[in-house]
Design a protein around this motif. Sequence first.
Motif, short mmCIF file in Angstrom:
data_model
loop_
_atom_site.label_atom_id
_atom_site.label_comp_id
_atom_site.label_asym_id
_atom_site.label_seq_id
_atom_site.Cartn_x
_atom_site.Cartn_y
_atom_site.Cartn_z
N LEU A 40 0.83 -1.20 0.00
CA LEU A 40 0.00 0.00 0.00
C LEU A 40 0.87 1.25 0.00
CD1 LEU A 40 -2.82 -0.95 2.55
CD2 LEU A 40 -3.05 -0.69 0.07
N ALA A 41 1.97 1.21 0.72
CA ALA A 41 2.88 2.36 0.76
C ALA A 41 3.50 2.62 -0.61
CB ALA A 41 3.98 2.12 1.80
N GLU A 42 3.81 1.54 -1.35
CA GLU A 42 4.36 1.71 -2.69
C GLU A 42 3.34 2.37 -3.62
OE1 GLU A 42 7.48 0.98 -4.07
OE2 GLU A 42 7.97 0.92 -1.94
N ARG A 43 2.06 2.02 -3.46
CA ARG A 43 1.01 2.62 -4.29
C ARG A 43 0.92 4.12 -4.06
NH1 ARG A 43 -3.60 4.60 -2.93
NH2 ARG A 43 -5.29 4.85 -4.47
N GLN A 44 1.20 4.58 -2.86
CA GLN A 44 1.05 5.99 -2.54
C GLN A 44 2.22 6.84 -3.03
OE1 GLN A 44 -0.30 5.42 1.87
NE2 GLN A 44 -1.14 7.34 1.11
N LYS A 45 3.33 6.20 -3.35
CA LYS A 45 4.52 6.94 -3.77
C LYS A 45 4.45 7.30 -5.25
CE LYS A 45 8.28 4.80 -2.50
NZ LYS A 45 9.17 3.67 -2.14
N ARG A 137 -9.25 6.12 -5.80
CA ARG A 137 -9.00 5.79 -4.39
C ARG A 137 -9.41 4.34 -4.11
NH1 ARG A 137 -6.05 5.90 -0.07
NH2 ARG A 137 -7.20 5.63 1.86
N GLU A 138 -10.40 3.85 -4.84
CA GLU A 138 -10.86 2.47 -4.67
C GLU A 138 -9.75 1.46 -4.88
OE1 GLU A 138 -12.36 -1.33 -6.55
OE2 GLU A 138 -11.29 0.33 -7.49
N THR A 139 -8.75 1.82 -5.69
CA THR A 139 -7.68 0.86 -5.98
C THR A 139 -6.83 0.54 -4.76
OG1 THR A 139 -6.13 2.59 -6.73
CG2 THR A 139 -7.56 1.56 -8.40
N ALA A 144 -4.71 -3.98 -1.68
CA ALA A 144 -4.65 -4.74 -0.44
C ALA A 144 -5.09 -6.18 -0.66
CB ALA A 144 -5.52 -4.08 0.63
N ILE A 145 -6.17 -6.37 -1.39
CA ILE A 145 -6.65 -7.72 -1.69
C ILE A 145 -5.66 -8.44 -2.59
CG2 ILE A 145 -8.48 -9.03 -2.83
CD1 ILE A 145 -10.44 -6.86 -1.89
N GLY A 146 -5.13 -7.71 -3.58
CA GLY A 146 -4.14 -8.30 -4.47
C GLY A 146 -2.86 -8.70 -3.76
N ALA A 147 -2.52 -7.96 -2.71
CA ALA A 147 -1.32 -8.29 -1.94
C ALA A 147 -1.46 -9.66 -1.28
CB ALA A 147 -1.05 -7.22 -0.89
N SER A 253 -10.37 -2.80 -16.05
CA SER A 253 -11.32 -2.29 -15.07
C SER A 253 -10.68 -1.26 -14.15
CB SER A 253 -11.88 -3.44 -14.22
OG SER A 253 -10.90 -3.94 -13.31
N THR A 254 -9.37 -1.09 -14.26
CA THR A 254 -8.66 -0.13 -13.42
C THR A 254 -8.90 1.28 -13.95
OG1 THR A 254 -6.94 -1.78 -13.09
CG2 THR A 254 -6.42 0.47 -12.44
N GLN A 255 -9.19 2.20 -13.05
CA GLN A 255 -9.49 3.56 -13.44
C GLN A 255 -8.38 4.15 -14.32
OE1 GLN A 255 -9.86 2.15 -10.54
NE2 GLN A 255 -11.60 2.92 -9.39
#
Length: 395
Positions: A40-45, A137-139, A144-147, A253-255
């Motif tokens: 999740l932290a990687e996604r935010q960077k 933001r939904e991603t 998290a689920i994909g992790a 399906s990804t935004q």
Amino acid sequence: MARLRYLTAGESHGEMLVGILEGMPSGLSLIASRDIDPILAERQKGYGRGRRQQIEQDRARIISGVRFGITTGSPIGILIANKDWANWGERMSVLPTSGAVTKPVTIPRPGHADLAGGVKYGHEADLRNTFERASARETAMRVAIGAIASKLLQEVGISSTGFVRAIGDVTASDELAINSSKALKNQISESPVRTLDKASEAKMMHAIDSAKLLGDTLGGVVECQVFGLPVGLGSHVQWDRKLDGLISQAVMSTQAVKSIEIGNGIRSAMSRGSQVHDSIEITDGSITRGSNNAGGLEAGVTNGEPLVVRAYMKPISTLMKPLGSVDLSRGEPTEAHIERSDVCAVPALSVIVENIIALTIADALLDTFGGDTMDELNERINPRRARFTELLKKR
């Protein structure tokens, strides 16, 4: 999805995101702080992200399906709190209000779900009811689920690497050496734009800076490669079991993703067959391929080569110098609505796509081999791998 099922809920500025993942085998070691939060932290960077990422510190809270750090086989429930909820509690309340606490949004943005979604669900009087859910933001919850799916794949010897191929018109070298080593992943993580091409990194950042100065946004291309896949995931016998189709649906399906490529699909369409198809060879007594233009998939089935998927992301819809739009409340032309947003989210997309693909692969793996426990799954995968490795020895 045949074996795994998941749902997400929550709005961009709502109290939290909610996720449920059903179908994971029991016996998988799973700790949110170790297996989910770092991803999740990687996604935010990523260079080009907006102020929202400075507010949020995404942490996953597992509320079911895990006991003493081990999955039980029950549905896994996850919560991710939105820290920005403190500033949006009244405006996004689930309780009835007088309507005086917030100004409705009636001006749609070109390229976003605002207009089409607003008309579909009858939210023309306040488009926020549409775009709060349509937001990327939904991603965070899908990552998290994909992790969790990624953790399952790692336990059976499957790993992946996601990175940026291009931002705007700046493209990384085609000669990148890709693998799934920890050192390579660290290198990608340390890059502000999650690329392996140092020569292109500064140019990508400059392109983002230039777009920001103009009040504009940038898209790009991300790539994910998956290693260690057994032969035979997916199926050629029905259209809805082809793995390339399932992966395409998940990624598309990804935004903001507008196109997908598997292997060298785009280039293949402009080449001769002799230049495209991967020759079948023998190396040290085993079947190998002379190339991997197919990207690890033939006829919707994995062929033992690394899976290669590229996703093409359009520029983000919210512009600081907006395009023309219409105010639905007055029926008059005006400039499009401005909502806090990123200039470029391509680096984040590389994390998102990697974990969405992991979900699809994990589902195909469980559909092919079954198993209600991790021990059963491992026992069934290993014979398939051995059968392919020893194929020539039986002749």
